[in-house]
Design a protein around this motif. Structure first.
Motif, short mmCIF file in Angstrom:
data_model
loop_
_atom_site.label_atom_id
_atom_site.label_comp_id
_atom_site.label_asym_id
_atom_site.label_seq_id
_atom_site.Cartn_x
_atom_site.Cartn_y
_atom_site.Cartn_z
N SER A 122 -15.83 13.57 -50.92
CA SER A 122 -15.90 12.18 -50.24
C SER A 122 -16.22 12.30 -48.71
O SER A 122 -15.65 13.30 -48.01
CB SER A 122 -14.38 11.47 -50.24
N THR A 123 -17.19 11.47 -48.54
CA THR A 123 -17.78 11.49 -47.03
C THR A 123 -16.72 11.04 -46.03
O THR A 123 -16.61 11.67 -44.99
CB THR A 123 -19.12 10.48 -46.95
N THR A 124 -16.13 10.11 -46.47
CA THR A 124 -15.07 9.49 -45.62
C THR A 124 -13.98 10.48 -45.36
O THR A 124 -13.55 10.60 -44.32
CB THR A 124 -14.28 8.32 -46.49
N ALA A 160 -6.46 7.51 -49.47
CA ALA A 160 -6.54 8.72 -50.69
C ALA A 160 -7.78 8.70 -51.13
O ALA A 160 -7.92 8.04 -52.19
CB ALA A 160 -5.24 8.26 -51.57
N PRO A 161 -8.89 9.33 -50.80
CA PRO A 161 -10.05 9.52 -51.31
C PRO A 161 -10.03 10.81 -52.32
O PRO A 161 -9.43 11.93 -52.10
CB PRO A 161 -10.83 9.97 -49.83
N PHE A 162 -10.85 10.35 -53.36
CA PHE A 162 -11.10 11.11 -54.38
C PHE A 162 -12.05 12.22 -53.94
O PHE A 162 -13.08 11.81 -53.32
CB PHE A 162 -11.73 10.59 -55.72
N GLU A 212 -7.24 -4.13 -50.37
CA GLU A 212 -8.31 -3.64 -50.64
C GLU A 212 -9.27 -3.78 -49.16
O GLU A 212 -9.32 -5.09 -48.69
CB GLU A 212 -9.20 -4.57 -51.75
N THR A 242 -17.29 2.14 -46.58
CA THR A 242 -17.21 2.21 -47.80
C THR A 242 -15.74 1.52 -48.37
O THR A 242 -14.72 1.39 -47.30
CB THR A 242 -17.30 3.60 -48.49
N PRO A 243 -15.63 0.86 -49.48
CA PRO A 243 -14.50 0.12 -49.54
C PRO A 243 -13.11 1.50 -50.12
O PRO A 243 -13.69 2.23 -50.70
CB PRO A 243 -14.78 -0.64 -50.91
N PHE A 244 -12.16 1.17 -49.76
CA PHE A 244 -10.89 1.84 -50.01
C PHE A 244 -9.57 0.91 -50.32
O PHE A 244 -9.49 0.16 -49.29
CB PHE A 244 -10.83 2.84 -48.87
N GLY A 245 -8.98 1.17 -51.21
CA GLY A 245 -7.69 0.60 -51.31
C GLY A 245 -6.59 1.32 -50.37
O GLY A 245 -6.65 2.56 -50.47
N HIS A 288 -20.43 5.82 -41.62
CA HIS A 288 -20.30 5.62 -43.04
C HIS A 288 -19.25 4.68 -43.33
O HIS A 288 -18.21 4.48 -42.58
CB HIS A 288 -19.71 6.89 -43.77
N ARG A 304 -7.08 14.45 -55.25
CA ARG A 304 -6.85 13.33 -54.42
C ARG A 304 -5.94 13.53 -53.23
O ARG A 304 -4.70 13.06 -53.17
CB ARG A 304 -6.69 12.01 -55.22
C1 LIG Z 1 -11.99 -2.08 -53.81
C2 LIG Z 1 -12.39 -0.51 -53.84
C3 LIG Z 1 -11.25 0.33 -53.77
C4 LIG Z 1 -11.35 1.53 -53.71
N1 LIG Z 1 -10.52 2.53 -53.31
C5 LIG Z 1 -10.85 3.70 -53.46
C6 LIG Z 1 -9.99 4.72 -53.15
O1 LIG Z 1 -8.84 4.37 -52.91
N2 LIG Z 1 -10.24 6.15 -53.18
C7 LIG Z 1 -11.57 6.73 -53.62
O2 LIG Z 1 -11.58 7.64 -53.67
N3 LIG Z 1 -12.36 5.67 -53.82
C8 LIG Z 1 -12.10 4.59 -53.89
N4 LIG Z 1 -13.14 3.28 -54.04
C9 LIG Z 1 -14.24 4.00 -54.52
C10 LIG Z 1 -15.16 4.31 -53.11
O3 LIG Z 1 -15.48 2.98 -52.40
C11 LIG Z 1 -16.51 4.91 -53.35
O4 LIG Z 1 -16.34 5.76 -54.61
C12 LIG Z 1 -16.90 5.86 -52.45
O5 LIG Z 1 -18.12 6.45 -52.64
C13 LIG Z 1 -16.06 6.80 -51.68
O6 LIG Z 1 -16.64 7.99 -51.53
P1 LIG Z 1 -17.07 8.44 -49.95
O7 LIG Z 1 -16.20 8.54 -49.01
O8 LIG Z 1 -17.90 9.44 -50.10
O9 LIG Z 1 -17.96 7.00 -49.72
C14 LIG Z 1 -12.75 2.02 -54.07
C15 LIG Z 1 -13.76 1.22 -54.54
C16 LIG Z 1 -13.54 -0.29 -54.36
C17 LIG Z 1 -14.72 -1.25 -54.95
#
Ligand SMILES: Cc1cc2nc3c(=O)[nH]c(=O)nc-3n(C[C@H](O)[C@H](O)[C@H](O)COP(=O)(O)O)c2cc1C
Length: 191
Positions: A38-40, A33-35, A4, A19-22, A17, A104
């Motif tokens: 996603s801005t990222t 792997a963003p859903f 994480e 944001t948290p990502f695994g 920008h 994704r």
């Molecule tokens: C610990 C943690 C891990 C996350 N991992 C993912 C991930 O692997 N993929 C994803 O799409 N969002 C993940 N999220 C949610 C994103 O941080 C959040 O939805 C974010 O808005 C992603 O979209 P963005 O790129 O538009 O900001 C995670 C959130 C947390 C708290």
């Protein structure tokens, strides 16, 4: 294995920008792997770069979900990007492969530079609890309320026994998000 982390990226016109990502490692590459949407994802596709930030300040995991901007950022050393100023370590990344998908997609990134800033201090249960609640809050609209409240009750044990001020602050923001969601559901039911 999933780590994480906090991913920071910038848009074409330089807007950061954070944001948290695994993330996971595969053949020496970082996989994000963003859903969609996603801005990222858009940022990495347009600039070709991102930074993975490793931090034990769990407020950074909670803040983006609670709508609090992360402003303490520093320019990356070797790529077009930014990193957290206060952190344990960071990896500067370059996009080398993209596997698109309807929901994704996967981004494969090469580590072009990494730095260690502070030593790891050991595991803390309250930090893990905040991250668990942050994951639940990031899926607030897709998960049943009973599941969120049940898990939150269990996670409270680690918070009460082991949290410091940063963990309590992050936990408070996330609990407020759950409470606001509950209130919104109640008013929907009354309408
Ligand atoms: C610990 C943690 C891990 C996350 N991992 C993912 C991930 O692997 N993929 C994803 O799409 N969002 C993940 N999220 C949610 C994103 O941080 C959040 O939805 C974010 O808005 C992603 O979209 P963005 O790129 O538009 O900001 C995670 C959130 C947390 C708290």
């Amino acid at each position: 294995m999933i780590y994480e982390t906090i991913v920071s990226s910038i848009s074409d016109n330089g807007v950061p920008h954070v944001t948290p990502f695994g993330i996971r490692m595969q053949d020496g590459l970082v996989v994000i792997a963003p859903f969609k949407p996603s801005t990222t994802l858009s940022n990495i596709l347009s600039t070709g770069h991102a930074v993975v930030n490793l931090t034990d300040d769990v407020r950074i995991f909670a803040a983006p979900l609670a709508g609090k901007p992360i402003i303490d950022l520093t320019t990356a050393s070797k790529i077009n990007g930014v990193r957290l100023t206060d952190l344990l370590a960071h990896k500067e990344l370059k996009l080398v492969k993209f596997e698109d998908d309807e929901t994704r997609p996967q981004l494969f990134l090469e580590i072009v530079h990494e730095e260690q800033h502070q030593p790891f201090q050991g595991f803390n249960r309250a930090q893990a609890a905040v991250i668990e609640l942050a994951v639940l809050v990031s899926r607030l609209k897709r998960l049943p309320l009973e599941k969120i409240c049940g898990e939150m009750n269990y996670l409270t044990i680690a918070i009460e026994k082991t949290a410091g001020p940063k963990e309590l602050e992050a936990w408070g923001w996330l609990v407020e998000m759950v409470e606001n969601h509950k209130a919104a559901l109640r008013s929907e039911n009354l309408a």
